[in-house]
Design a protein around this motif. Structure first.
Motif, mmCIF file in Angstrom:
data_model
loop_
_atom_site.group_PDB
_atom_site.id
_atom_site.type_symbol
_atom_site.label_atom_id
_atom_site.label_comp_id
_atom_site.label_asym_id
_atom_site.label_seq_id
_atom_site.Cartn_x
_atom_site.Cartn_y
_atom_site.Cartn_z
ATOM 1 N N PHE A 35 53.721 -12.264 -8.072
ATOM 2 C CA PHE A 35 52.718 -11.677 -8.809
ATOM 3 C C PHE A 35 52.332 -10.443 -8.144
ATOM 4 O O PHE A 35 50.890 -10.013 -8.486
ATOM 5 C CB PHE A 35 51.591 -12.707 -8.677
ATOM 6 C CG PHE A 35 51.776 -13.965 -9.345
ATOM 7 C CD1 PHE A 35 51.996 -14.190 -10.753
ATOM 8 C CD2 PHE A 35 52.105 -15.040 -8.451
ATOM 9 C CE1 PHE A 35 52.085 -15.371 -11.192
ATOM 10 C CE2 PHE A 35 52.167 -16.438 -9.189
ATOM 11 C CZ PHE A 35 52.383 -16.620 -10.386
ATOM 12 N N TYR A 37 52.340 -7.446 -9.556
ATOM 13 C CA TYR A 37 51.914 -6.549 -10.535
ATOM 14 C C TYR A 37 50.545 -7.263 -11.170
ATOM 15 O O TYR A 37 49.890 -6.533 -11.886
ATOM 16 C CB TYR A 37 52.881 -6.127 -11.537
ATOM 17 C CG TYR A 37 54.056 -5.620 -11.040
ATOM 18 C CD1 TYR A 37 54.006 -4.298 -10.864
ATOM 19 C CD2 TYR A 37 55.079 -6.413 -10.581
ATOM 20 C CE1 TYR A 37 55.200 -3.761 -10.529
ATOM 21 C CE2 TYR A 37 55.961 -5.683 -9.844
ATOM 22 C CZ TYR A 37 56.332 -4.226 -9.889
ATOM 23 O OH TYR A 37 57.265 -3.492 -9.355
ATOM 24 N N GLN A 38 50.218 -8.391 -10.349
ATOM 25 C CA GLN A 38 48.695 -8.811 -10.860
ATOM 26 C C GLN A 38 47.983 -8.462 -9.413
ATOM 27 O O GLN A 38 46.753 -7.910 -9.520
ATOM 28 C CB GLN A 38 48.673 -10.408 -10.894
ATOM 29 C CG GLN A 38 49.259 -10.781 -12.451
ATOM 30 C CD GLN A 38 50.619 -10.565 -12.815
ATOM 31 O OE1 GLN A 38 51.623 -10.610 -11.834
ATOM 32 N NE2 GLN A 38 51.157 -9.681 -13.592
ATOM 33 N N THR A 41 46.250 -4.967 -9.333
ATOM 34 C CA THR A 41 45.065 -4.667 -10.393
ATOM 35 C C THR A 41 43.991 -5.496 -10.173
ATOM 36 O O THR A 41 42.828 -5.205 -10.459
ATOM 37 C CB THR A 41 45.692 -4.509 -11.593
ATOM 38 O OG1 THR A 41 46.268 -5.616 -11.898
ATOM 39 C CG2 THR A 41 46.820 -3.554 -11.764
ATOM 40 N N LEU A 42 44.139 -6.726 -9.791
ATOM 41 C CA LEU A 42 42.899 -7.793 -10.261
ATOM 42 C C LEU A 42 41.937 -7.606 -9.143
ATOM 43 O O LEU A 42 41.020 -7.773 -9.356
ATOM 44 C CB LEU A 42 43.551 -9.208 -10.210
ATOM 45 C CG LEU A 42 44.581 -9.238 -11.671
ATOM 46 C CD1 LEU A 42 45.203 -11.020 -11.360
ATOM 47 C CD2 LEU A 42 43.978 -9.299 -12.817
ATOM 48 N N TYR A 49 42.340 -12.912 -5.161
ATOM 49 C CA TYR A 49 43.680 -13.275 -5.447
ATOM 50 C C TYR A 49 44.039 -14.248 -4.288
ATOM 51 O O TYR A 49 44.108 -13.824 -3.076
ATOM 52 C CB TYR A 49 44.549 -12.148 -5.441
ATOM 53 C CG TYR A 49 46.186 -12.498 -5.312
ATOM 54 C CD1 TYR A 49 46.826 -12.801 -6.575
ATOM 55 C CD2 TYR A 49 46.944 -12.750 -4.198
ATOM 56 C CE1 TYR A 49 48.190 -12.960 -6.612
ATOM 57 C CE2 TYR A 49 48.151 -12.985 -4.391
ATOM 58 C CZ TYR A 49 48.874 -13.112 -5.408
ATOM 59 O OH TYR A 49 50.042 -13.653 -5.548
ATOM 60 N N PHE A 249 54.640 -11.916 -17.111
ATOM 61 C CA PHE A 249 53.850 -11.283 -16.110
ATOM 62 C C PHE A 249 54.407 -9.855 -15.710
ATOM 63 O O PHE A 249 53.692 -9.221 -15.179
ATOM 64 C CB PHE A 249 53.810 -12.178 -14.790
ATOM 65 C CG PHE A 249 55.349 -12.470 -14.160
ATOM 66 C CD1 PHE A 249 55.532 -11.589 -13.056
ATOM 67 C CD2 PHE A 249 55.851 -13.499 -14.711
ATOM 68 C CE1 PHE A 249 56.920 -11.781 -12.769
ATOM 69 C CE2 PHE A 249 57.328 -13.441 -13.928
ATOM 70 C CZ PHE A 249 57.932 -12.630 -12.934
ATOM 71 N N ARG A 253 53.145 -6.781 -18.379
ATOM 72 C CA ARG A 253 52.156 -6.955 -17.704
ATOM 73 C C ARG A 253 50.873 -6.578 -17.798
ATOM 74 O O ARG A 253 49.851 -7.140 -17.584
ATOM 75 C CB ARG A 253 52.494 -6.279 -16.363
ATOM 76 C CG ARG A 253 53.044 -4.929 -16.321
ATOM 77 C CD ARG A 253 53.991 -4.496 -15.060
ATOM 78 N NE ARG A 253 54.488 -3.141 -15.331
ATOM 79 C CZ ARG A 253 55.441 -2.908 -15.866
ATOM 80 N NH1 ARG A 253 56.418 -3.916 -16.600
ATOM 81 N NH2 ARG A 253 56.024 -1.447 -15.950
ATOM 82 N N ASN A 257 47.806 -8.905 -17.658
ATOM 83 C CA ASN A 257 46.861 -8.855 -16.852
ATOM 84 C C ASN A 257 45.346 -8.625 -17.867
ATOM 85 O O ASN A 257 44.176 -9.220 -17.393
ATOM 86 C CB ASN A 257 46.568 -7.670 -16.086
ATOM 87 C CG ASN A 257 47.789 -7.642 -15.059
ATOM 88 O OD1 ASN A 257 48.280 -8.723 -14.665
ATOM 89 N ND2 ASN A 257 48.155 -6.611 -14.473
ATOM 90 N N LEU A 260 44.549 -12.104 -18.928
ATOM 91 C CA LEU A 260 43.938 -13.050 -17.984
ATOM 92 C C LEU A 260 42.485 -12.815 -17.591
ATOM 93 O O LEU A 260 41.700 -13.669 -17.381
ATOM 94 C CB LEU A 260 44.721 -12.824 -16.545
ATOM 95 C CG LEU A 260 44.535 -13.660 -15.393
ATOM 96 C CD1 LEU A 260 44.368 -15.333 -15.679
ATOM 97 C CD2 LEU A 260 45.375 -13.167 -14.154
#
Length: 266
Positions: A35, A37-38, A41-42, A49, A249, A253, A257, A260
């Motif tokens: 994850f 690449y999540q 940014t998240l 996270y 994902f 991506r 994102n 999500l």
């Protein structure tokens, strides 16, 4: 950080950022680093996270036993209890999606307000007489046999089924390295669980808002899985990824994102 389960298994948890807690359960046979690449940014969007390396994978302990869905769902509860999170969002990818469903059913959704199933290996990963979707049990047996004989080659072949996009060779090597961090016996025993477990009786016990992310070109968990989950989970909807294989994902991506975030903030 490491969190110890009641049975003395230490699980690695990558806890980054502040805000809405989102717990990520990875797929077979990799770890929470899938994850990346999540995680990139998240947290900037107010997302905490919480990436879990399930038992047998990544930096977590690799015991001989406990790769059935019940035990791995119990592991998730140990993490939620230790962190004390409430109203979290549970994101399960592939095998992680199957474990997320079992968690929701077995532990009455304890601590979870919303559920994301991404390319989930559910409700059943392998074909049955009354379930024509997915790999045959013999095909999974062949994967298990390959893991017993030449696990790196198996990982390379399986990774080749993941993406509709064409990741670079360095990316493919990195992704394969995540699988190599797992225990060989963990990889094999989890594949047995994937082959044999059946979640059809769990779906109606998922009572929280649920979104189903699924690639239209998924060769690992066919798109029909999404429809079966949607039929069984009352408060659910499907977000199709038209240009994705199993790895939405990464294949899409930015859309992954964004969808999500929309779900988290709705």
């Amino acid at each position: 950080m490491f969190i110890e389960t009641a049975k003395g298994v230490n699980l690695f948890v990558n806890d980054v950022g502040a805000g809405t807690p989102v717990i990520f359960l990875h797929g077979w046979p990799v770890n929470n680093n899938m994850f990346e690449y999540q995680l990139n940014t998240l947290p900037a969007e107010g997302i905490r996270y919480i990436g879990v390396d399930m038992r047998g994978y990544g930096q977590s302990d690799k015991p001989w036993d406990g790769y059935d869905y019940d035990t791995m769902a119990d592991d998730v509860k140990a993490i939620i209890d230790e962190l004390g999170v409430k109203d979290a969002v549970l994101v399960g990818f592939s095998m992680g999606g199957a474990i997320a469903i079992r968690y929701m059913a077995r532990h009455n959704g304890h601590g979870i307000a919303k559920l994301v199933l991404a390319g989930a290996a559910a409700p059943v990963f392998t074909q049955r007489n009354d379930y024509p979707y997915g790999l045959t049990k013999q095909e999974v047996n062949d994967i298990i046999d390959s893991a017993c004989k030449d696990r790196p080659a198996m990982l390379e072949n399986f990774g080749g089924m993941f993406y509709s996009s064409k990741p670079s060779n360095p990316f493919n090597q990195w992704f394969m390295s995540l699988g190599l961090q797992a225990g060989g016996h963990s990889t094999i025993k989890s594949a047995v669980a994937l082959r044999d477990e059946d979640l059809r009786g769990d779906l109606d016990k998922v009572l929280v808002p649920t979104v189903i992310f699924h690639g239209k070109n998924d060769k690992v968990c066919p798109y029909e899985f999404a429809g079966e989950m949607n039929k069984g989970i009352a408060n659910s909807r499907i977000v199709p990824f038209q240009n994705s294989g199993h790895g939405s994902f990464y294949d899409e991506r930015e859309k992954f994102n964004q969808e999500l975030l929309v779900f988290l903030k709705s």
